[in-house]
Scaffold this motif. Structure first.
Motif, short mmCIF file in Angstrom:
data_model
loop_
_atom_site.label_atom_id
_atom_site.label_comp_id
_atom_site.label_asym_id
_atom_site.label_seq_id
_atom_site.Cartn_x
_atom_site.Cartn_y
_atom_site.Cartn_z
N LEU A 154 -9.84 1.65 11.56
CA LEU A 154 -9.70 2.40 12.45
C LEU A 154 -9.90 1.84 13.93
N ARG A 155 -10.85 0.88 13.77
CA ARG A 155 -11.03 -0.14 14.84
C ARG A 155 -9.75 -0.95 14.98
N ASP A 156 -9.35 -1.55 14.16
CA ASP A 156 -8.19 -2.51 14.16
C ASP A 156 -6.81 -1.62 14.28
N ARG A 157 -6.70 -0.37 14.01
CA ARG A 157 -5.39 0.69 13.99
C ARG A 157 -4.48 0.00 13.00
N THR A 158 -5.03 -0.44 11.83
CA THR A 158 -4.42 -0.65 10.88
C THR A 158 -4.76 0.14 9.68
N HIS A 159 -3.95 0.01 8.39
CA HIS A 159 -4.29 0.78 7.11
C HIS A 159 -3.88 -0.38 6.22
N GLY A 160 -4.79 -0.87 5.30
CA GLY A 160 -4.65 -2.03 4.52
C GLY A 160 -4.09 -3.03 5.24
N GLY A 161 -4.16 -3.23 6.28
CA GLY A 161 -3.72 -4.58 7.16
C GLY A 161 -2.45 -4.40 7.68
N SER A 162 -2.03 -3.32 7.40
CA SER A 162 -0.61 -2.76 7.86
C SER A 162 -0.61 -2.11 9.24
N VAL A 163 0.43 -2.14 10.15
CA VAL A 163 0.37 -1.52 11.26
C VAL A 163 1.61 -0.39 11.48
N SER A 164 2.48 -0.73 11.02
CA SER A 164 3.75 0.29 11.17
C SER A 164 3.56 1.60 9.94
N ARG A 165 4.06 2.50 10.48
CA ARG A 165 3.86 4.01 9.46
C ARG A 165 4.62 3.56 8.30
N ALA A 166 5.69 2.89 8.31
CA ALA A 166 6.45 2.50 7.08
C ALA A 166 5.64 1.69 5.84
N ASP A 176 7.68 18.17 7.56
CA ASP A 176 7.19 17.28 9.08
C ASP A 176 7.09 16.00 8.74
N GLY A 177 7.32 15.33 7.86
CA GLY A 177 7.28 13.91 7.54
C GLY A 177 6.07 13.65 7.09
N SER A 178 5.07 14.32 6.62
CA SER A 178 3.86 13.86 6.02
C SER A 178 4.17 13.66 4.77
N LEU A 179 3.19 12.82 3.81
CA LEU A 179 3.35 12.61 2.60
C LEU A 179 2.02 13.09 1.78
N SER A 180 2.35 13.56 0.64
CA SER A 180 1.15 14.17 -0.27
C SER A 180 1.58 14.05 -1.58
N ALA A 181 0.42 14.14 -2.29
CA ALA A 181 0.48 14.11 -3.88
C ALA A 181 -0.69 15.05 -4.29
N SER A 182 -0.52 15.85 -5.23
CA SER A 182 -1.68 16.65 -5.69
C SER A 182 -1.69 16.77 -7.19
N TRP A 183 -2.79 17.07 -7.73
CA TRP A 183 -2.91 17.24 -9.19
C TRP A 183 -3.88 18.45 -9.37
N GLU A 184 -3.43 19.33 -10.01
CA GLU A 184 -4.13 20.92 -10.23
C GLU A 184 -4.35 21.14 -11.44
N HIS A 220 -3.74 8.58 11.24
CA HIS A 220 -3.74 7.10 11.19
C HIS A 220 -3.81 6.61 9.89
N HIS A 221 -4.41 7.35 8.79
CA HIS A 221 -4.66 7.02 7.51
C HIS A 221 -4.51 8.06 6.67
N PRO A 222 -4.50 8.01 5.27
CA PRO A 222 -4.36 8.98 4.29
C PRO A 222 -5.81 9.40 3.97
N HIS A 223 -5.98 10.85 3.28
CA HIS A 223 -7.14 11.23 2.89
C HIS A 223 -7.32 11.91 1.60
N LEU A 224 -8.27 12.19 0.82
CA LEU A 224 -8.44 12.83 -0.29
C LEU A 224 -9.09 14.02 -0.03
N ARG A 225 -8.85 15.14 -0.75
CA ARG A 225 -9.72 16.34 -0.56
C ARG A 225 -9.61 17.38 -1.61
N GLY A 226 -10.40 18.27 -1.60
CA GLY A 226 -9.90 19.38 -2.60
C GLY A 226 -9.23 20.72 -1.86
#
Length: 189
Positions: free
Chosen positions: A34-46, A91-99, A124-130
């Motif tokens: 969040l501080r560095d505006r990265t995710h796993g060291g990456s900047v671009s959405r791709a 809308d371009g979002s990515l997801s995966a679920s297990w039910e 900015h980054h992905p999340h897990l939830r129920g």
């Protein structure tokens, strides 16, 4: 910063030399991103999406195990686990679920037990939830009962801290804002 998947932030993160529990290490990485505006060291959405796709692959057996444990021990093996795999929403979002669905749940017309990995287009980054997670049952009567709650209490504390950062800012986390000479240790795969 050109969006290269190997692009790393040069900013150090403050951490003690002690062994840091995995959920805390993950939070430090998260808040640093969040501080560095990265995710796993990456900047671009791709590049971030590539990390997410890999995370979904890594999570699949863990999610299936968690749901199969419930199916075996609570549902008399009457349930069925269904995984969507990686999906892109309109809308371009990515997801995966297990039910995990079972006859009584279907008859009652309630949602299945759901584990969802989501990388929303505006995030900015992905999340897990129920699907419905808010309250955990509390049935503690012995020392062992209390000790058995540690993974759940870690999950609650981790989620709560994440939400507090979302309400305020990553700057409420000293491990991310105070200078250090070494980055947080990464857990072995």
């Amino acid at each position: 910063m050109n969006g290269d998947t190997h692009e790393q932030s040069g900013a150090p993160v403050s951490t003690p030399a002690l062994s840091i529990p995995g959920h805390v290490t993950a939070l430090i990485r998260h808040f640093t991103d969040l501080r560095d505006r990265t995710h796993g060291g990456s900047v671009s959405r791709a590049a971030k999406e590539a990390h997410f796709a890999h995370a979904v692959e890594l999570l699949a057996p863990v999610a299936r195990q968690a749901l199969e444990e419930i199916n075996t021990h609570l549902l008399a093996e009457t349930g069925r686990v269904v995984a969507t795999g990686l999906q892109r929403d309109a809308d371009g979002s990515l997801s995966a679920s297990w039910e995990l669905a079972w006859p009584e749940q279907l008859a009652a017309g309630v949602a299945p037990v759901t584990l969802l990995a989501d990388y929303g287009i505006g995030f900015h980054h992905p999340h897990l939830r129920g699907a419905t997670v808010r309250d955990w049952p509390l049935n503690v009567f012995t020392i062992q009962d209390a000790a058995d709650q540690l993974p759940i209490m870690r999950a609650i504390a981790t989620s709560d801290l994440h939400n507090l950062v979302f309400q305020a800012d990553y700057r409420i986390i000293p491990a991310v804002t105070r200078p250090s000479t070494e980055p947080p240790p990464r857990r072995a795969s």
